[in-house]
Write a protein that holds these residues in place. Structure first.
Motif, PDB file in Angstrom:
ATOM      1  N   SER A  66     -94.812 -49.373  38.176  1.00  0.00           N
ATOM      2  CA  SER A  66     -95.769 -48.286  37.975  1.00  0.00           C
ATOM      3  C   SER A  66     -95.178 -47.211  37.079  1.00  0.00           C
ATOM      4  CB  SER A  66     -96.177 -47.674  39.326  1.00  0.00           C
ATOM      5  OG  SER A  66     -95.035 -47.242  40.050  1.00  0.00           O
ATOM      6  N   VAL A  67     -96.072 -46.432  36.492  1.00  0.00           N
ATOM      7  CA  VAL A  67     -95.716 -45.246  35.717  1.00  0.00           C
ATOM      8  C   VAL A  67     -96.437 -44.071  36.361  1.00  0.00           C
ATOM      9  CG1 VAL A  67     -95.787 -44.123  33.470  1.00  0.00           C
ATOM     10  CG2 VAL A  67     -95.448 -46.600  33.604  1.00  0.00           C
ATOM     11  N   ARG A  68     -95.677 -43.020  36.714  1.00  0.00           N
ATOM     12  CA  ARG A  68     -96.274 -41.885  37.415  1.00  0.00           C
ATOM     13  C   ARG A  68     -95.953 -40.581  36.692  1.00  0.00           C
ATOM     14  NH1 ARG A  68     -95.110 -40.609  43.736  1.00  0.00           N
ATOM     15  NH2 ARG A  68     -92.951 -40.826  43.000  1.00  0.00           N
ATOM     16  N   ALA A  69     -96.978 -39.741  36.551  1.00  0.00           N
ATOM     17  CA  ALA A  69     -96.819 -38.395  36.005  1.00  0.00           C
ATOM     18  C   ALA A  69     -97.375 -37.415  37.029  1.00  0.00           C
ATOM     19  CB  ALA A  69     -97.545 -38.243  34.679  1.00  0.00           C
ATOM     20  N   THR A  70     -96.580 -36.382  37.355  1.00  0.00           N
ATOM     21  CA  THR A  70     -96.968 -35.415  38.381  1.00  0.00           C
ATOM     22  C   THR A  70     -96.854 -34.000  37.835  1.00  0.00           C
ATOM     23  OG1 THR A  70     -96.199 -36.878  40.150  1.00  0.00           O
ATOM     24  CG2 THR A  70     -96.496 -34.555  40.698  1.00  0.00           C
ATOM     25  N   TRP A  71     -97.923 -33.225  38.011  1.00  0.00           N
ATOM     26  CA  TRP A  71     -97.938 -31.813  37.613  1.00  0.00           C
ATOM     27  C   TRP A  71     -97.763 -30.973  38.860  1.00  0.00           C
ATOM     28  CZ3 TRP A  71    -101.844 -27.877  38.401  1.00  0.00           C
ATOM     29  CH2 TRP A  71    -101.597 -26.707  37.674  1.00  0.00           C
ATOM     30  N   ASN A  72     -96.796 -30.054  38.824  1.00  0.00           N
ATOM     31  CA  ASN A  72     -96.467 -29.216  39.973  1.00  0.00           C
ATOM     32  C   ASN A  72     -96.839 -27.764  39.690  1.00  0.00           C
ATOM     33  OD1 ASN A  72     -94.612 -31.252  41.564  1.00  0.00           O
ATOM     34  ND2 ASN A  72     -93.914 -31.315  39.444  1.00  0.00           N
ATOM     35  N   GLY A 108     -90.351 -29.070  32.443  1.00  0.00           N
ATOM     36  CA  GLY A 108     -91.224 -27.975  32.828  1.00  0.00           C
ATOM     37  C   GLY A 108     -91.848 -28.214  34.196  1.00  0.00           C
ATOM     38  N   ASP A 109     -93.171 -28.115  34.263  1.00  0.00           N
ATOM     39  CA  ASP A 109     -93.888 -28.335  35.524  1.00  0.00           C
ATOM     40  C   ASP A 109     -94.198 -29.807  35.780  1.00  0.00           C
ATOM     41  OD1 ASP A 109     -93.934 -25.607  35.980  1.00  0.00           O
ATOM     42  OD2 ASP A 109     -95.889 -25.325  35.016  1.00  0.00           O
ATOM     43  N   TRP A 110     -93.682 -30.693  34.955  1.00  0.00           N
ATOM     44  CA  TRP A 110     -94.032 -32.107  35.034  1.00  0.00           C
ATOM     45  C   TRP A 110     -92.856 -32.953  35.520  1.00  0.00           C
ATOM     46  CZ3 TRP A 110     -98.886 -34.139  34.107  1.00  0.00           C
ATOM     47  CH2 TRP A 110     -99.818 -33.264  33.546  1.00  0.00           C
ATOM     48  N   ASP A 111     -93.173 -33.938  36.354  1.00  0.00           N
ATOM     49  CA  ASP A 111     -92.228 -34.969  36.770  1.00  0.00           C
ATOM     50  C   ASP A 111     -92.736 -36.315  36.265  1.00  0.00           C
ATOM     51  OD1 ASP A 111     -90.721 -33.091  38.148  1.00  0.00           O
ATOM     52  OD2 ASP A 111     -91.827 -33.412  40.024  1.00  0.00           O
ATOM     53  N   PHE A 112     -91.819 -37.166  35.804  1.00  0.00           N
ATOM     54  CA  PHE A 112     -92.190 -38.482  35.288  1.00  0.00           C
ATOM     55  C   PHE A 112     -91.283 -39.541  35.919  1.00  0.00           C
ATOM     56  CE2 PHE A 112     -92.994 -35.339  31.958  1.00  0.00           C
ATOM     57  CZ  PHE A 112     -94.319 -35.584  31.645  1.00  0.00           C
ATOM     58  N   SER A 113     -91.834 -40.721  36.136  1.00  0.00           N
ATOM     59  CA  SER A 113     -91.045 -41.847  36.629  1.00  0.00           C
ATOM     60  C   SER A 113     -91.694 -43.141  36.154  1.00  0.00           C
ATOM     61  CB  SER A 113     -90.935 -41.836  38.158  1.00  0.00           C
ATOM     62  OG  SER A 113     -92.215 -41.855  38.762  1.00  0.00           O
ATOM     63  N   ALA A 114     -90.853 -44.149  35.923  1.00  0.00           N
ATOM     64  CA  ALA A 114     -91.346 -45.439  35.434  1.00  0.00           C
ATOM     65  C   ALA A 114     -90.433 -46.541  35.939  1.00  0.00           C
ATOM     66  CB  ALA A 114     -91.410 -45.450  33.911  1.00  0.00           C
TER      67      ALA A 114
END
Length: 444
Positions: A176-182, A130-136
């Protein structure tokens, strides 16, 4: 000399890690059992091979060999050679996912059999929903829009001793763990950084003095937030980081008749920063500022860097289609500053070294950067001259670079670093790092 600790893996381990990431990556969807759901094939997909769940998009190997007039270790070595291999691999995972690995292995020598080294700069998986991106994983996340000097860029570690013409190659990522809302042009990111990696600094070999790395015991207590907006008239970002300073402080631990032990310790910092960029006519304008708080809020410890403000403002313009000129003003102000020269002996020399290492020799200083670059022959030949100067003590760094792409695979680079200034200035204390080099790079 003992340098700050780095995680090192052989080049073979880097390739194995990519294979492990690819093999263990989740598929986009599991196919239901045939008894439960009858298979359906869209008419346009009939006769077409199914899209693979894992696809290698990029696998670049770069071989580099260089010769340097002096090492970047402050050890006095002259005539140093370097041979290295750099690998960058990217794989697509299902629909919208990817795996990335970036690693190098090298051997630096002075015509002897000095041991080699290696590092995995990045190794992570990423995906979207959806509007979310995730990376780890281990990620190299760079912040800031100013040219080269970025006060907000506090997440990566750097190896300042690495024999490479590019400053960007000295950077390495951290776990790192990153969560991004677009939402349209707005991106809101939250990061947790459970891995600590120290920057590697050139430290002089002092008779009777040993340097010991002291990594933080609570490395998992690091996090960051960032809001950024791009694609409109002004691109901007606001960032916050609560974690540990990558560059160590020099802290005395033990003194005896046999010598002294100095710990390479890391202060906890809270950095609040902002950056912005826009264009006005033919000019590109940029600004960046960071306010950093440290553990020594009142300036009472000469062996822990003080809180400070660091700001950059400037811009660039291209003339004659291929001549780019960039200029910036710098400003630093140290909070609760005390003169390290006032520290009583025998710790005065170490306090001065600590102030120079953290660029806090003066309470306030202004400076400037200049970079002029031009390209010829369909951009195959590029010349660049850049410099940084601090006005308080008159110290500066000049870096000429000449790059030539003989073919799509073969590239030559010629350049040097010239440090000058009084011995008790930031760049002047690094005078023995001045060097000239030539590098040959072949991309397979």
């Amino acid at each position: 000399m003992i340098r700050a600790k780095r995680i090192r893996l052989p080049a073979a381990a880097a390739l194995a890690l990519l294979a492990a990431l690819v093999a263990g990556a989740p598929r986009a969807e599991e196919t239901p059992p045939a008894a439960a759901v009858a298979p359906r094939i869209a008419p346009e997909a009939q006769g077409r091979d199914p899209e693979p769940a894992v696809r290698i998009d990029r696998a670049d190997l770069s071989l580099r060999a260089s010769a340097w007039s002096r090492s970047r270790l402050l050890d006095g070595d002259m005539g140093v050679n370097s041979a290295s291999a750099w690998f960058l691999g990217k794989a697509a995972l299902g629909e919208g996912g990817k795996a990335v690995i970036d690693a190098w292995a090298r051997s630096d020598s002075r015509f002897d059999s000095r041991a080699g080294a290696s590092d995995v700069r990045e190794a992570y998986v990423a995906g979207s929903r959806g509007d979310w991106d995730f990376s780890a994983g281990r990620q190299l996340i760079a912040w800031g829009r100013a040219d080269s000097v970025n006060p907000t860029d506090v997440l990566p570690a750097r190896n300042f001793t690495l024999l490479t013409p590019l400053d960007e190659d000295q950077k390495t990522g951290v776990g790192s763990v990153r969560a991004t809302w677009n939402r349209d042009a707005l991106r809101l990111s939250a990061l947790w950084l459970p891995e600590f990696r120290s920057s590697t600094l050139p430290l002089p070999a002092v008779p009777g003095v040993s340097f010991v790395a002291r990594d933080p015991s609570a490395a998992a207590r690091q996090w960051a937030l960032r809001a950024e907006k791009s694609g409109e008239r002004v691109d901007w970002a606001v960032s916050y980081f609560d974690g540990y300073e990558r560059q160590p402080d020099l802290r005395p631990e033990a003194f005896s008749a046999a010598g002294a032990r100095v710990g390479l310790a890391h202060t906890r910092i809270q950095m609040l920063g902002a950056d912005a960029a826009t264009t006005v006519g033919r000019y590109g304008l940029r600004a960046e500022v960071a306010l950093t708080r440290t553990e020594d809020r009142h300036g009472t410890d000469p062996f822990t860097r003080n809180p400070f403000l660091y700001a950059v403002v400037g811009g660039d313009r291209t003339f004659l289609t291929d001549l780019n000129v960039n200029a910036q003003l710098l400003y630093r102000r140290v909070v609760a500053w005390e003169d390290p020269a006032a520290v009583p002996a025998p710790l005065r020399e170490l306090a001065l070294r600590q102030a120079l290492l953290s660029n806090q020799r003066d309470a306030e200083q202004a400076g400037a950067t200049v970079r002029v670059a031009r390209k010829w022959w369909n951009d195959t030949l590029e010349a660049e001259l850049s410099g940084v100067a601090w006005f308080a003590r008159g110290d500066f760094l000049v870096r000429p670079r000449l790059r030539y792409a003989a073919t799509d695979r073969l590239r030559f680079t010629l350049g040097g670093d010239v440090y000058r200034g009084p011995a008790d200035s930031f760049f002047g204390s690094l005078r023995n790092l001045s060097t000239a080099f030539v590098e040959v790079q072949f991309n397979l």
